[in-house]
Design an enzyme around this catalytic site. Structure first.
Site, PDB file in Angstrom:
ATOM      1  NE  ARG A  58      12.464  13.926  13.978  1.00 42.82           N
ATOM      2  CZ  ARG A  58      13.751  14.082  14.286  1.00 42.82           C
ATOM      3  NH1 ARG A  58      14.499  14.928  13.607  1.00 42.82           N
ATOM      4  NH2 ARG A  58      14.280  13.392  15.265  1.00 42.82           N
ATOM      5  CE  LYS A  80      -9.922  11.711   9.770  1.00 41.55           C
ATOM      6  NZ  LYS A  80     -11.221  11.074  10.043  1.00 41.55           N
ATOM      7  CD  GLU A 122     -16.523   7.255   2.243  1.00 36.11           C
ATOM      8  OE1 GLU A 122     -17.072   8.212   2.801  1.00 36.11           O
ATOM      9  OE2 GLU A 122     -15.890   6.384   2.853  1.00 36.11           O
ATOM     10  CE  LYS A 164     -12.034  14.234   3.718  1.00 33.63           C
ATOM     11  NZ  LYS A 164     -11.595  12.867   3.678  1.00 33.63           N
ATOM     12  CD  GLU A 174     -12.525  12.658  12.960  1.00 37.75           C
ATOM     13  OE1 GLU A 174     -12.319  12.544  11.735  1.00 37.75           O
ATOM     14  OE2 GLU A 174     -12.624  11.700  13.713  1.00 37.75           O
ATOM     15  NE  ARG A 178     -11.022  14.930   8.506  1.00 38.44           N
ATOM     16  CZ  ARG A 178      -9.888  14.993   7.878  1.00 38.44           C
ATOM     17  NH1 ARG A 178      -9.020  15.932   8.179  1.00 38.44           N
ATOM     18  NH2 ARG A 178      -9.581  14.126   6.926  1.00 38.44           N
ATOM     19  CG  ASN A 182     -15.261   9.556  10.694  1.00 32.22           C
ATOM     20  OD1 ASN A 182     -14.649   9.045   9.764  1.00 32.22           O
ATOM     21  ND2 ASN A 182     -14.696  10.347  11.580  1.00 32.22           N
ATOM     22  CG  HIS A 185     -16.635   5.947   8.082  1.00 34.22           C
ATOM     23  ND1 HIS A 185     -17.680   6.501   7.376  1.00 34.22           N
ATOM     24  CD2 HIS A 185     -15.585   5.933   7.218  1.00 34.22           C
ATOM     25  CE1 HIS A 185     -17.270   6.810   6.155  1.00 34.22           C
ATOM     26  NE2 HIS A 185     -16.007   6.470   6.036  1.00 34.22           N
ATOM     27  CG  HIS A 189     -13.540   2.161  10.430  1.00 32.62           C
ATOM     28  ND1 HIS A 189     -13.115   3.339  10.978  1.00 32.62           N
ATOM     29  CD2 HIS A 189     -13.483   2.352   9.094  1.00 32.62           C
ATOM     30  CE1 HIS A 189     -12.831   4.193  10.022  1.00 32.62           C
ATOM     31  NE2 HIS A 189     -13.050   3.628   8.866  1.00 32.62           N
ATOM     32  CG  HIS A 203     -13.174   2.033   3.503  1.00 30.26           C
ATOM     33  ND1 HIS A 203     -13.449   1.938   4.841  1.00 30.26           N
ATOM     34  CD2 HIS A 203     -13.339   3.348   3.189  1.00 30.26           C
ATOM     35  CE1 HIS A 203     -13.750   3.131   5.321  1.00 30.26           C
ATOM     36  NE2 HIS A 203     -13.691   4.017   4.337  1.00 30.26           N
TER      37      HIS A 203
HETATM   38  N1  GLY Z   1     -12.720   9.886   5.629  1.00 31.94           N
HETATM   39  C1  GLY Z   1     -13.121  10.715   6.686  1.00 31.94           C
HETATM   40  C2  GLY Z   1     -12.219  11.896   6.901  1.00 31.94           C
HETATM   41  O1  GLY Z   1     -11.341  12.150   6.096  1.00 31.94           O
HETATM   42  O2  GLY Z   1     -12.342  12.584   7.879  1.00 31.94           O
END
Ligand code: GLY
Length: 304
Positions: A58, A80, A122, A164, A174, A178, A182, A185, A189, A203
């Site tokens: 856990r 993330k 990025e 960031k 998010e 946040r 993206n 993205h 994706h 990526h």
């Molecule tokens: N890579 C996007 C984020 O960490 O929210």
């Protein structure tokens, strides 16, 4: 007392079976809650390492030691973690913060040029979404960056991590802000998923193409003014990239791309959520579009 566990390179290994294999190894080592996991590598290793650390007993402490530009400026910061699924990118995972992130820019000298270009996607993204002077500074320092100048690299990575961290501190899970991280993205994706997470497109490369699409779409719907559009477009074009949307996909694949876009985590009520650009630091969040609108846009891009 250190044990080294390795994961083969590439997005095709970023999945639950690889996580399960690593967990079997960790269980065999009988690690305890007082032990820790150090993720040493690129974004895939960081995302998987964090996810493994979040589930084992856990949760055990974990540390990020990112070795690629993309992982240093983005993936390692913000908590993330997770893996891909055949239905889409990063669909299984958890928010789980590392105890710390340690970045050594020397690791970048060991990487192929392709990795550097992928990370630049990025980096430039932060200028667009948050910091116009940083965008201009990057423009002025692009040659020093490409030459891996240590000072310029350190300043660049530091500014990206600051932005960031600021965004994630305001909205860790998010709920809103946040999502600006993206940018591009939703497209990216879907492209990675459509290609089955093949090494043909990594990526960061997908993100460059995705940001170009988001910029073009923003311009076409009249959201961004021509001056900013041209400025961003020219800068993005300076990133050396062999792949582009047109040489990767054919019109007959657009339906498949759209079906992956429909599985994006940000969607609401069966519409496709794209993050669009109004101007530097002015990002349009939660812009929901009918899938047919995006489909027609993608087809028009392929016909150009
Ligand atoms: N890579 C996007 C984020 O960490 O929210």
């Amino acid at each position: 007392d250190v044990h080294i566990l390795t994961i083969p390179p590439g997005e095709s290994h970023k999945n639950l079976s690889e996580v399960s294999r690593v967990l079997d190894e960790i269980l065999a080592l009988r690690l305890e809650r007082g032990d820790a996991l150090i993720a040493l590598g690129g974004g895939i290793i960081g995302d998987m390492g964090g996810f493994i650390a979040s589930t084992y007993l856990r949760g055990i402490p974990f540390f990020q030691v990112p070795t690629t530009l993309l992982a240093q400026v983005d993936a390692s910061v913000g908590g993330k973690t997770g893996v891909n699924h055949s239905s889409g990118k990063n669909l299984i995972g958890a928010f789980y913060q590392p105890v710390f992130v340690a970045i050594d820019t020397d690791s970048l000298t060991t990487l192929p040029k392709r990795e550097f270009a992928a990370g630049m996607a990025e980096v430039i993204k932060y200028g667009i979404i948050y910091d116009a002077p940083f965008f201009a500074w990057l423009e002025a320092h692009i040659d020093a960056l490409k030459a891996l100048d240590t000072h310029v690299l350190s300043d660049t990575i530091k500014r990206c991590c600051e932005i960031k961290a600021e965004v994630v501190a305001k909205d860790e899970k998010e709920g809103g802000l946040r999502a600006i991280l993206n940018l591009g993205h939703t497209f990216a994706h879907a492209y990675e998923s459509c290609l089955g997470f093949s090494s043909k497109l990594n990526h960061g490369e997908a993100v460059i193409i995705g940001i170009r699409n988001a910029l073009q779409f923003s311009y076409q719907i009249g959201l961004i003014k021509k001056k900013s559009y041209t400025y961003v477009k020219n800068h993005l074009n300076k990133i050396p990239l062999k792949k582009n949307f047109k040489n990767l996909f054919k019109i007959k694949e657009v339906n498949k791309i759209i079906s992956f876009m429909k599985s994006d985590k940000k969607n609401i009520s069966k519409k496709i959520n794209v993050i669009l650009i109004k101007d530097f630091g002015k990002i349009k969040l939660n812009y929901q579009f009918n899938p047919n609108t995006i489909k027609n846009f993608l087809i028009s891009e392929l016909k150009k």
